[in-house]
Design a protein around this motif. Structure first.
Motif, PDB file in Angstrom:
ATOM      1  N   PRO A 129       0.813  -1.221   0.000  1.00 52.13           N
ATOM      2  CA  PRO A 129       0.000   0.000   0.000  1.00 52.13           C
ATOM      3  C   PRO A 129       0.844   1.268   0.000  1.00 52.13           C
ATOM      4  CG  PRO A 129       0.097  -0.921   2.201  1.00 52.13           C
ATOM      5  CD  PRO A 129       0.810  -1.899   1.301  1.00 52.13           C
ATOM      6  N   ALA A 130       0.152   2.394  -0.083  1.00 46.92           N
ATOM      7  CA  ALA A 130       0.776   3.711   0.054  1.00 46.92           C
ATOM      8  C   ALA A 130      -0.024   4.511   1.070  1.00 46.92           C
ATOM      9  CB  ALA A 130       0.823   4.430  -1.288  1.00 46.92           C
ATOM     10  N   LEU A 131       0.643   5.484   1.698  1.00 46.44           N
ATOM     11  CA  LEU A 131       0.046   6.264   2.775  1.00 46.44           C
ATOM     12  C   LEU A 131       0.066   7.739   2.401  1.00 46.44           C
ATOM     13  CD1 LEU A 131      -0.995   5.916   5.773  1.00 46.44           C
ATOM     14  CD2 LEU A 131       1.308   6.636   6.450  1.00 46.44           C
ATOM     15  N   ASP A 132      -1.097   8.395   2.518  1.00 44.48           N
ATOM     16  CA  ASP A 132      -1.111   9.821   2.178  1.00 44.48           C
ATOM     17  C   ASP A 132      -0.780  10.681   3.399  1.00 44.48           C
ATOM     18  OD1 ASP A 132      -3.427  10.335   3.679  1.00 44.48           O
ATOM     19  OD2 ASP A 132      -4.643  10.923   1.959  1.00 44.48           O
ATOM     20  N   ALA A 133      -0.664  11.983   3.184  1.00 42.97           N
ATOM     21  CA  ALA A 133      -0.198  12.896   4.226  1.00 42.97           C
ATOM     22  C   ALA A 133      -1.189  13.036   5.374  1.00 42.97           C
ATOM     23  CB  ALA A 133       0.090  14.269   3.613  1.00 42.97           C
ATOM     24  N   HIS A 134      -2.431  12.608   5.192  1.00 38.16           N
ATOM     25  CA  HIS A 134      -3.431  12.678   6.248  1.00 38.16           C
ATOM     26  C   HIS A 134      -3.578  11.348   6.992  1.00 38.16           C
ATOM     27  CE1 HIS A 134      -4.237  16.578   4.762  1.00 38.16           C
ATOM     28  NE2 HIS A 134      -5.002  16.221   3.742  1.00 38.16           N
ATOM     29  N   GLY A 135      -2.727  10.381   6.660  1.00 32.07           N
ATOM     30  CA  GLY A 135      -2.760   9.111   7.379  1.00 32.07           C
ATOM     31  C   GLY A 135      -3.712   8.077   6.816  1.00 32.07           C
ATOM     32  N   GLN A 175      -2.205  15.025  -6.829  1.00 33.73           N
ATOM     33  CA  GLN A 175      -3.651  15.145  -7.010  1.00 33.73           C
ATOM     34  C   GLN A 175      -4.383  13.847  -6.683  1.00 33.73           C
ATOM     35  OE1 GLN A 175      -3.924  16.552 -11.063  1.00 33.73           O
ATOM     36  NE2 GLN A 175      -3.553  18.670 -10.448  1.00 33.73           N
ATOM     37  N   GLY A 176      -3.749  13.001  -5.858  1.00 29.18           N
ATOM     38  CA  GLY A 176      -4.403  11.786  -5.413  1.00 29.18           C
ATOM     39  C   GLY A 176      -4.519  10.693  -6.451  1.00 29.18           C
ATOM     40  N   HIS A 177      -3.762  10.778  -7.546  1.00 30.74           N
ATOM     41  CA  HIS A 177      -3.810   9.719  -8.552  1.00 30.74           C
ATOM     42  C   HIS A 177      -3.166   8.455  -8.000  1.00 30.74           C
ATOM     43  CE1 HIS A 177      -5.246  12.784 -11.046  1.00 30.74           C
ATOM     44  NE2 HIS A 177      -4.209  12.998 -11.836  1.00 30.74           N
ATOM     45  N   VAL A 178      -3.813   7.313  -8.223  1.00 31.04           N
ATOM     46  CA  VAL A 178      -3.319   6.014  -7.765  1.00 31.04           C
ATOM     47  C   VAL A 178      -3.048   5.134  -8.974  1.00 31.04           C
ATOM     48  CG1 VAL A 178      -3.936   3.895  -6.512  1.00 31.04           C
ATOM     49  CG2 VAL A 178      -4.508   6.139  -5.544  1.00 31.04           C
ATOM     50  N   LEU A 179      -1.835   4.555  -9.035  1.00 34.68           N
ATOM     51  CA  LEU A 179      -1.447   3.693 -10.144  1.00 34.68           C
ATOM     52  C   LEU A 179      -0.861   2.396  -9.598  1.00 34.68           C
ATOM     53  CD1 LEU A 179      -0.794   6.827 -11.041  1.00 34.68           C
ATOM     54  CD2 LEU A 179       0.276   5.725 -13.010  1.00 34.68           C
ATOM     55  N   ARG A 190      -8.236   8.181 -10.735  1.00 31.86           N
ATOM     56  CA  ARG A 190      -8.180   9.617 -10.477  1.00 31.86           C
ATOM     57  C   ARG A 190      -9.309   9.998  -9.522  1.00 31.86           C
ATOM     58  NH1 ARG A 190      -7.055   8.876 -15.971  1.00 31.86           N
ATOM     59  NH2 ARG A 190      -5.032   9.702 -16.641  1.00 31.86           N
ATOM     60  N   ASN A 191      -9.225  11.204  -8.975  1.00 27.69           N
ATOM     61  CA  ASN A 191     -10.277  11.722  -8.103  1.00 27.69           C
ATOM     62  C   ASN A 191     -10.565  10.779  -6.935  1.00 27.69           C
ATOM     63  OD1 ASN A 191     -10.702  13.961  -9.892  1.00 27.69           O
ATOM     64  ND2 ASN A 191     -11.903  12.607 -11.213  1.00 27.69           N
ATOM     65  N   THR A 192      -9.504  10.319  -6.304  1.00 25.12           N
ATOM     66  CA  THR A 192      -9.658   9.397  -5.174  1.00 25.12           C
ATOM     67  C   THR A 192      -9.919  10.121  -3.864  1.00 25.12           C
ATOM     68  OG1 THR A 192      -7.279   9.392  -4.696  1.00 25.12           O
ATOM     69  CG2 THR A 192      -8.097   7.736  -6.269  1.00 25.12           C
ATOM     70  N   GLY A 193      -9.667  11.429  -3.817  1.00 27.18           N
ATOM     71  CA  GLY A 193      -9.799  12.170  -2.578  1.00 27.18           C
ATOM     72  C   GLY A 193      -8.593  12.061  -1.668  1.00 27.18           C
ATOM     73  N   LEU A 194      -7.562  11.358  -2.100  1.00 23.40           N
ATOM     74  CA  LEU A 194      -6.358  11.198  -1.297  1.00 23.40           C
ATOM     75  C   LEU A 194      -5.449  12.416  -1.420  1.00 23.40           C
ATOM     76  CD1 LEU A 194      -5.667   7.487  -2.231  1.00 23.40           C
ATOM     77  CD2 LEU A 194      -6.260   8.296   0.059  1.00 23.40           C
ATOM     78  N   ALA A 195      -4.682  12.668  -0.379  1.00 27.43           N
ATOM     79  CA  ALA A 195      -3.682  13.733  -0.401  1.00 27.43           C
ATOM     80  C   ALA A 195      -2.382  13.210  -0.998  1.00 27.43           C
ATOM     81  CB  ALA A 195      -3.454  14.261   1.018  1.00 27.43           C
ATOM     82  N   GLN A 196      -1.355  14.044  -1.007  1.00 22.27           N
ATOM     83  CA  GLN A 196      -0.055  13.622  -1.517  1.00 22.27           C
ATOM     84  C   GLN A 196       0.557  12.562  -0.600  1.00 22.27           C
ATOM     85  OE1 GLN A 196      -0.702  16.537  -0.157  1.00 22.27           O
ATOM     86  NE2 GLN A 196       0.976  17.223   1.185  1.00 22.27           N
ATOM     87  N   LEU A 197       1.578  11.882  -1.081  1.00 21.67           N
ATOM     88  CA  LEU A 197       2.251  10.839  -0.323  1.00 21.67           C
ATOM     89  C   LEU A 197       2.837  11.413   0.966  1.00 21.67           C
ATOM     90  CD1 LEU A 197       3.084   7.770  -0.724  1.00 21.67           C
ATOM     91  CD2 LEU A 197       5.318   8.650  -1.428  1.00 21.67           C
TER      92      LEU A 197
END
Length: 217
Positions: A129-135, A175-179, A190-197
Motif C-alpha cells: 500500500p501507500a500512505l497519504d499525508a493525512h494518514g 492530485q491523489g492519482h493512484v497507479l 483519479r479523483n480518489t480524494g487522497l492527499a499527496q504521499l
C-alpha cells in the motif's frame, strides 16, 4: 537491502526453505552490527535513521520486530505485514499471512507492542500500500481498491471480480492519482480524494525509491 543513515539491512534467504538471516552493517566501517537467528523473514521497512522493522511469517512465526541503530531488538509485535511508517513514526498496514480463508486485518503497531485492530481483509493477494499525508492508506486486495483512514474506517473506491495474483506496489502521485500494475495491465485511478504521499521514512513499498531507499540522518 534497506539503507538508512549509516546502517544497511541485508537479508539472505534459502529459496528452497524460505529460511534466512538478516544482517545490519555499519556503512562507514563495514562492521557487522548484528545478525539475526535463522528464520522465515519476509517484509521489512525503515522506521527512522538507522532503525528497521523485520517481519517473520511461516513455520509458526508471525511477528514484526523493530531494531535500533545498535542492532538491539526494541520490541516485537504479534503481527506481520506490509507496514507503512508515517512522519509521526506511527506504524500501520495490512497483515500478510499464508492462510486461507484470510485471518488478516489492517493493523496499527502500537508503541507498547500491542495492536489496534482495523478492518478484516478478505482474499489473499495484496499490493504493497501507500500512505497519504493525512494518514489514509490505499491498497488493492480481493478485487477492490480500498482506503483505510487513521480511525481505521475503510472505504471501497472501486470493485470488480478479480483474483489475479501478479501485481505491483501502489504509486500515490500528485492530485491523489493512484497507479499500480495488475498482471499485464496498468490501472490508473483519479479523483480518489487522497492527499499527496506522506513524507515519513516508509510511506509505501521500497520507501518510494525502488530497491534501495535511504533516510538521511
Amino acid at each position: 537491502m534497506r539503507s538508512s543513515a549509516n546502517r544497511i539491512l541485508v537479508g539472505i534467504t534459502d529459496g528452497s526453505s524460505s529460511i534466512g538471516v538478516c544482517t545490519i552493517l555499519d556503512t562507514a566501517t563495514g562492521r557487522i552490527v548484528t545478525t539475526t537467528q535463522p528464520g522465515p523473514y519476509q517484509h521489512k521497512a525503515i522506521t527512522g535513521a538507522g532503525s528497521f522493522l523485520i517481519g517473520q511469517q511461516g513455520y509458526g512465526a508471525f511477528t514484526t520486530t523493530q531494531y535500533d541503530p545498535e542492532g538491539h531488538a526494541q520490541q516485537t509485535w504479534p503481527s506481520h505485514g506490509m507496514m507503512l511508517v508515517d512522519h509521526h513514526g506511527t506504524i500501520r498496514g495490512p497483515e500478510s499471512e499464508n492462510i486461507t480463508p484470510s485471518r488478516s486485518r489492517f493493523r496499527v503497531l502500537k508503541p507498547d507492542s500491542s495492536l489496534s485492530n482495523g478492518p478484516p481483509l478478505s482474499g489473499y493477494y495484496t499490493t504493497y500500500p501507500a500512505l497519504d499525508a493525512h494518514g489514509t492508506a490505499v491498497l488493492w486486495r480481493d478485487g477492490k481498491l480500498l482506503t483505510v483512514n487513521p480511525d481505521l474506517q475503510t472505504r471501497t473506491l472501486f470493485a470488480q471480480d478479480d483474483d489475479r495474483a501478479v501485481m505491483s506496489r501502489i504509486l500515490l502521485l500528485e492530485q491523489g492519482h493512484v497507479l499500480f500494475g495488475l498482471h499485464d495491465e496498468l490501472l490508473i485511478f483519479r479523483n480518489t480524494g487522497l492527499a499527496q504521499l506522506d513524507n515519513g521514512p516508509w510511506p509505501c513499498g521500497d520507501g518510494n525509491l525502488h530497491g534501495n531507499p535511504a533516510v538521511l540522518a
